[in-house]
Design an enzyme around this catalytic site. Structure first.
Site, PDB file in Angstrom:
ATOM      1  N   GLN A  77       0.856  -0.998   0.016  1.00 12.00           N
ATOM      2  CA  GLN A  77      -0.134  -0.081  -0.140  1.00 12.00           C
ATOM      3  C   GLN A  77       0.926   1.103  -0.001  1.00 12.00           C
ATOM      4  O   GLN A  77       0.441   2.298  -0.266  1.00 12.00           O
ATOM      5  CB  GLN A  77      -1.081   0.213   1.213  1.00 12.00           C
ATOM      6  CG  GLN A  77      -1.874  -1.167   1.303  1.00 12.00           C
ATOM      7  CD  GLN A  77      -2.279  -1.340   2.666  1.00 12.00           C
ATOM      8  OE1 GLN A  77      -3.523  -0.753   3.104  1.00 12.00           O
ATOM      9  NE2 GLN A  77      -1.868  -2.004   3.513  1.00 12.00           N
TER      10      GLN A  77
ATOM     11  N   ASP B 168       6.262   4.827  -1.073  1.00  7.55           N
ATOM     12  CA  ASP B 168       7.563   5.418  -0.951  1.00  7.55           C
ATOM     13  C   ASP B 168       8.551   4.873  -1.768  1.00  7.55           C
ATOM     14  O   ASP B 168       9.805   5.628  -1.876  1.00  7.55           O
ATOM     15  CB  ASP B 168       7.930   5.307   0.474  1.00  7.55           C
ATOM     16  CG  ASP B 168       7.772   4.197   1.299  1.00  7.55           C
ATOM     17  OD1 ASP B 168       7.986   3.051   0.419  1.00  7.55           O
ATOM     18  OD2 ASP B 168       7.494   3.837   2.392  1.00  7.55           O
TER      19      ASP B 168
ATOM     20  N   HIS C  63      -1.459   1.484  -4.205  1.00 11.70           N
ATOM     21  CA  HIS C  63      -1.910   2.763  -3.834  1.00 11.70           C
ATOM     22  C   HIS C  63      -0.981   4.089  -4.834  1.00 11.70           C
ATOM     23  O   HIS C  63      -0.888   5.187  -4.567  1.00 11.70           O
ATOM     24  CB  HIS C  63      -1.884   3.239  -2.349  1.00 11.70           C
ATOM     25  CG  HIS C  63      -3.047   2.547  -1.784  1.00 11.70           C
ATOM     26  ND1 HIS C  63      -2.845   2.519  -0.518  1.00 11.70           N
ATOM     27  CD2 HIS C  63      -4.090   1.944  -2.141  1.00 11.70           C
ATOM     28  CE1 HIS C  63      -4.145   1.830  -0.084  1.00 11.70           C
ATOM     29  NE2 HIS C  63      -4.911   1.529  -1.083  1.00 11.70           N
TER      30      HIS C  63
ATOM     31  N   SER D 113      -2.680  -1.239   9.349  1.00 16.11           N
ATOM     32  CA  SER D 113      -3.663  -1.202  10.199  1.00 16.11           C
ATOM     33  C   SER D 113      -4.844  -2.021   9.905  1.00 16.11           C
ATOM     34  O   SER D 113      -5.665  -2.155  10.506  1.00 16.11           O
ATOM     35  CB  SER D 113      -3.983   0.015  10.644  1.00 16.11           C
ATOM     36  OG  SER D 113      -4.497   1.095   9.593  1.00 16.11           O
TER      37      SER D 113
HETATM   38  C1  BJW Z   1       4.490  -1.428  12.555  1.00 15.80           C
HETATM   39  C2  BJW Z   1       5.616  -0.641  12.869  1.00 15.80           C
HETATM   40  C3  BJW Z   1       6.890  -1.697  12.591  1.00 15.80           C
HETATM   41  C4  BJW Z   1       4.432   0.772  13.267  1.00 15.80           C
HETATM   42  N1  BJW Z   1       6.806  -2.784  12.028  1.00 15.80           N
HETATM   43  N2  BJW Z   1       4.296  -2.636  11.914  1.00 15.80           N
HETATM   44  C5  BJW Z   1     -15.100  -1.056   2.237  1.00 15.80           C
HETATM   45  C6  BJW Z   1     -15.606  -0.821   3.687  1.00 15.80           C
HETATM   46  C7  BJW Z   1     -15.553   0.662   4.067  1.00 15.80           C
HETATM   47  C8  BJW Z   1     -14.996   1.802   3.113  1.00 15.80           C
HETATM   48  C9  BJW Z   1     -14.648   1.522   2.065  1.00 15.80           C
HETATM   49  C10 BJW Z   1     -14.757  -0.072   1.611  1.00 15.80           C
HETATM   50  N3  BJW Z   1     -14.294  -0.180   0.405  1.00 15.80           N
HETATM   51  C11 BJW Z   1     -13.749   1.188   0.101  1.00 15.80           C
HETATM   52  C12 BJW Z   1     -13.820   1.864   1.104  1.00 15.80           C
HETATM   53  C13 BJW Z   1     -13.696   3.568   0.966  1.00 15.80           C
HETATM   54  C14 BJW Z   1     -11.963   3.730   1.365  1.00 15.80           C
HETATM   55  C15 BJW Z   1     -11.667   3.096   2.689  1.00 15.80           C
HETATM   56  O1  BJW Z   1     -11.222   2.110   2.906  1.00 15.80           O
HETATM   57  N4  BJW Z   1     -11.980   3.922   3.858  1.00 15.80           N
HETATM   58  C16 BJW Z   1     -11.685   3.149   5.266  1.00 15.80           C
HETATM   59  C17 BJW Z   1     -10.644   3.848   5.837  1.00 15.80           C
HETATM   60  C18 BJW Z   1     -12.963   3.021   5.981  1.00 15.80           C
HETATM   61  N5  BJW Z   1     -11.194   3.214   0.404  1.00 15.80           N
HETATM   62  C19 BJW Z   1     -10.872   3.992  -0.566  1.00 15.80           C
HETATM   63  O2  BJW Z   1     -11.521   5.068  -1.072  1.00 15.80           O
HETATM   64  C20 BJW Z   1     -10.128   3.194  -1.670  1.00 15.80           C
HETATM   65  N6  BJW Z   1     -10.636   3.258  -3.043  1.00 15.80           N
HETATM   66  C21 BJW Z   1     -11.776   2.558  -3.394  1.00 15.80           C
HETATM   67  O3  BJW Z   1     -12.234   1.799  -2.560  1.00 15.80           O
HETATM   68  O4  BJW Z   1     -12.214   2.821  -4.744  1.00 15.80           O
HETATM   69  C22 BJW Z   1     -13.435   2.414  -4.980  1.00 15.80           C
HETATM   70  C23 BJW Z   1     -14.453   3.162  -4.449  1.00 15.80           C
HETATM   71  C24 BJW Z   1     -14.670   4.488  -5.075  1.00 15.80           C
HETATM   72  C25 BJW Z   1     -15.475   5.515  -4.432  1.00 15.80           C
HETATM   73  C26 BJW Z   1     -16.465   5.076  -3.442  1.00 15.80           C
HETATM   74  C27 BJW Z   1     -16.375   3.689  -3.020  1.00 15.80           C
HETATM   75  C28 BJW Z   1     -15.353   2.913  -3.559  1.00 15.80           C
HETATM   76  C29 BJW Z   1      -8.920   3.972  -1.858  1.00 15.80           C
HETATM   77  C30 BJW Z   1      -8.069   3.950  -0.835  1.00 15.80           C
HETATM   78  C31 BJW Z   1      -6.918   4.882  -1.069  1.00 15.80           C
HETATM   79  C32 BJW Z   1      -5.942   5.046   0.210  1.00 15.80           C
HETATM   80  N7  BJW Z   1      -5.126   5.930   0.059  1.00 15.80           N
HETATM   81  C33 BJW Z   1      -4.069   6.362   1.037  1.00 15.80           C
HETATM   82  C34 BJW Z   1      -3.259   7.610   0.942  1.00 15.80           C
HETATM   83  C35 BJW Z   1      -2.466   7.440  -0.347  1.00 15.80           C
HETATM   84  C36 BJW Z   1      -1.743   8.888  -0.480  1.00 15.80           C
HETATM   85  C37 BJW Z   1      -0.792   9.336   0.786  1.00 15.80           C
HETATM   86  O5  BJW Z   1       0.185   8.739   1.149  1.00 15.80           O
HETATM   87  O6  BJW Z   1      -1.134  10.401   1.069  1.00 15.80           O
HETATM   88  O7  BJW Z   1      -3.173   5.328   1.338  1.00 15.80           O
HETATM   89  S1  BJW Z   1      -4.742   6.571   2.963  1.00 15.80           S
HETATM   90  C38 BJW Z   1      -3.558   5.575   3.648  1.00 15.80           C
HETATM   91  O8  BJW Z   1      -3.978   4.544   4.334  1.00 15.80           O
HETATM   92  C39 BJW Z   1      -2.419   5.293   2.588  1.00 15.80           C
HETATM   93  C40 BJW Z   1      -2.088   4.043   2.968  1.00 15.80           C
HETATM   94  O9  BJW Z   1      -1.731   3.249   1.997  1.00 15.80           O
HETATM   95  C41 BJW Z   1      -3.417   3.365   3.396  1.00 15.80           C
HETATM   96  C42 BJW Z   1      -3.298   2.140   4.479  1.00 15.80           C
HETATM   97  O10 BJW Z   1      -2.695   2.670   5.599  1.00 15.80           O
HETATM   98  P1  BJW Z   1      -1.558   1.615   6.406  1.00 15.80           P
HETATM   99  O11 BJW Z   1      -0.631   1.449   5.419  1.00 15.80           O
HETATM  100  O12 BJW Z   1      -2.334   0.685   7.121  1.00 15.80           O
HETATM  101  O13 BJW Z   1      -0.953   2.549   7.538  1.00 15.80           O
HETATM  102  P2  BJW Z   1      -1.545   2.855   9.058  1.00 15.80           P
HETATM  103  O14 BJW Z   1      -0.764   4.187   9.323  1.00 15.80           O
HETATM  104  O15 BJW Z   1      -2.830   2.797   9.039  1.00 15.80           O
HETATM  105  O16 BJW Z   1      -0.861   1.550   9.882  1.00 15.80           O
HETATM  106  C43 BJW Z   1       0.566   1.556  10.138  1.00 15.80           C
HETATM  107  C44 BJW Z   1       0.470   0.286  11.063  1.00 15.80           C
HETATM  108  O17 BJW Z   1       1.912   0.040  11.059  1.00 15.80           O
HETATM  109  C45 BJW Z   1      -0.085   0.503  12.458  1.00 15.80           C
HETATM  110  O18 BJW Z   1      -0.849  -0.976  12.717  1.00 15.80           O
HETATM  111  C46 BJW Z   1       1.230   0.270  13.241  1.00 15.80           C
HETATM  112  O19 BJW Z   1       1.002  -0.584  14.375  1.00 15.80           O
HETATM  113  C47 BJW Z   1       2.198  -0.661  12.467  1.00 15.80           C
HETATM  114  N8  BJW Z   1       3.708  -0.484  12.877  1.00 15.80           N
HETATM  115  N9  BJW Z   1       5.317   0.463  13.300  1.00 15.80           N
HETATM  116  C48 BJW Z   1       5.633  -3.329  11.959  1.00 15.80           C
HETATM  117  N10 BJW Z   1       8.097  -1.210  12.997  1.00 15.80           N
END
Ligand code: BJW
Length: 254
Positions: free
Chosen positions: A108, A111, A126, A195
Site C-alpha cells: 500500500q 514510498d 496506491h 492497520s
Molecule cells: C509497524 C511498525 C513496525 C508501526 N513494524 N508494523 C469497504 C468498507 C468501508 C470503506 C470502504 C470499503 N471499500 C472502500 C472504502 C472506502 C475507502 C476506505 O477503505 N475507507 C476506510 C478508511 C473506511 N477506500 C478507498 O477510498 C479506496 N478506493 C476505493 O475503494 O475505490 C472504490 C470506491 C470509490 C469510491 C467510493 C467507494 C469505493 C482508496 C484507498 C486509498 C488509500 N489512500 C491512502 C493515501 C495515499 C496517498 C498518501 O500517501 O497520501 O493510502 S490512505 C493511507 O492509508 C495510505 C495507506 O496506503 C493506507 C493504509 O494505511 P496503512 O499502510 O495501513 O498505515 P497505517 O498508518 O494505518 O498503519 C500502520 C501500521 O503499522 C499500524 O498498525 C502500526 O501499528 C504498524 N507499525 N511501526 C510493523 N516497525
C-alpha cells in the site's frame, strides 16, 4: 543491559515458512516506519499537513479544489524520502522473492522503498510518490530524485497530479485484480505493518484466508485482523522478519 523482547514463533509457522512455495506479502506504512517514514494512523493520528488531517489533504476532493496544495504536501514528503533508506524489513522481504518459488509482494506504500531494497515486480496498490499522472490524458511520468518535476503533461500540456490513489479514488486498473488473484492462490500470507483498515487492500488477507492460506500478521499493535489470523507476531517488522528467516533455517538444519 538491553535485550531484544521475547517473540514466540510457532513450530507450525516455521515449518510452513520452510516448506511454502506460494507466498504473498501485503505491506503497509509500518514496514517503512523503521526507515523514518511516519505512519498514517500510528502516533495519535499525527499525519497532519498545515492543520489538515491527511485524509483531507490526500483526497480526490483536494486535487480538484487545490492541486498546488496537494503537490506541496507530496513534494515535501518526497523531499524527506530522498534521504531515507530501506530497513531490515525491506531487505528481508527482498530476499524472500528468491527464497519462494512463487512470491508476490503487494504494497500500500507509495514510498518506493521496497524497490530501493531490490524487490522486483512490486504490486503498488496506491500508486507511487515517484510518478506524476496527467489529469487529462492520464499519461504517467517518472519524478527523478533531486530534479525539478514538471507541472504540465509532455503529451497534451494539461496539468499533472501525483500518481497516487487518494480516498474515494479507484485503484489503478487491474492492480487489485492481480493482487487478489495472488491472494487466492497463495498458501502463506504475511500482513506486515498495516492497520488493515483501508479497503480494498484489507480484503486481501480475507481472500487468502478464505482460500485456505495460513495468514500471519506482523505488527507491534493489534488490528482488526489479529483476532482471526492464524498467527500474530507482535513486534517490529525489522526485528521479526530476519528472526523468522533465521529460525526457519535453523529448524531445517541448513
Ligand atoms: C509497524 C511498525 C513496525 C508501526 N513494524 N508494523 C469497504 C468498507 C468501508 C470503506 C470502504 C470499503 N471499500 C472502500 C472504502 C472506502 C475507502 C476506505 O477503505 N475507507 C476506510 C478508511 C473506511 N477506500 C478507498 O477510498 C479506496 N478506493 C476505493 O475503494 O475505490 C472504490 C470506491 C470509490 C469510491 C467510493 C467507494 C469505493 C482508496 C484507498 C486509498 C488509500 N489512500 C491512502 C493515501 C495515499 C496517498 C498518501 O500517501 O497520501 O493510502 S490512505 C493511507 O492509508 C495510505 C495507506 O496506503 C493506507 C493504509 O494505511 P496503512 O499502510 O495501513 O498505515 P497505517 O498508518 O494505518 O498503519 C500502520 C501500521 O503499522 C499500524 O498498525 C502500526 O501499528 C504498524 N507499525 N511501526 C510493523 N516497525
Amino acid at each position: 543491559m538491553h535485550s531484544a523482547p521475547q517473540l514466540s514463533i510457532s513450530d507450525e509457522l516455521r515449518r510452513r515458512f520452510r516448506d511454502a512455495r506460494r507466498v504473498l506479502v501485503l505491506t503497509g506504512a509500518g514496514v517503512s516506519a523503521e526507515s523514518g517514514v511516519p505512519t498514517f494512523r500510528g502516533g495519535g493520528n499525527s499525519a497532519v499537513w498545515k492543520g489538515m488531517p491527511f485524509d483531507v489533504i490526500s483526497s480526490a476532493r483536494m486535487v480538484q479544489r487545490d492541486l498546488p496544495a496537494v503537490w506541496e504536501w507530496f513534494d515535501y514528503r518526497r523531499g524527506l524520502l530522498e534521504a531515507l533508506s530501506p530497513n531490515a524489513a525491506h531487505d528481508e522481504i527482498a530476499a524472500w522473492q528468491d527464497r519462494f518459488a512463487d512470491f508476490a509482494l503487494v504494497t500500500q506504500n507509495i514510498d518506493g522503498l521496497h524497490q530501493k531494497a531490490g524487490s522486483r515486480s512490486v504490486i503498488e496498490l496506491h500508486g507511487s510518490i515517484w510518478r506524476a499522472r496527467c489529469v487529462g490524458c492520464h499519461t504517467r511520468s517518472a519524478i527523478i530524485p533531486n530534479r525539478p518535476r514538471d507541472n504540465a503533461c509532455h503529451d497534451c500540456g494539461d496539468s499533472v497530479r501525483p500518481d497516487v490513489v487518494l480516498f474515494g479514488e479507484m485503484l489503478p486498473a487491474g492492480t487489485f485484480e492481480r493482487a487478489a488473484a495472488a491472494a487466492a492462490d497463495c498458501e502463506l500470507c504475511f500482513v506486515i505493518g498495516t492497520s488493515a483498515l483501508v479497503y480494498p487492500a484489507a480484503s486481501l488477507p480475507e481472500i487468502a484466508h478464505a482460500s485456505g492460506a495460513f495468514v500471519c500478521e506482523v505488527n507491534p499493535e493489534s488490528t482488526p485482523l489479529s483476532h482471526w489470523c492464524d498467527e500474530s507476531l507482535m513486534g517490529k517488522a525489522g526485528d521479526v522478519l530476519p528472526r523468522l528467516s533465521r529460525l526457519a533455517l535453523e529448524s531445517s538444519g541448513k
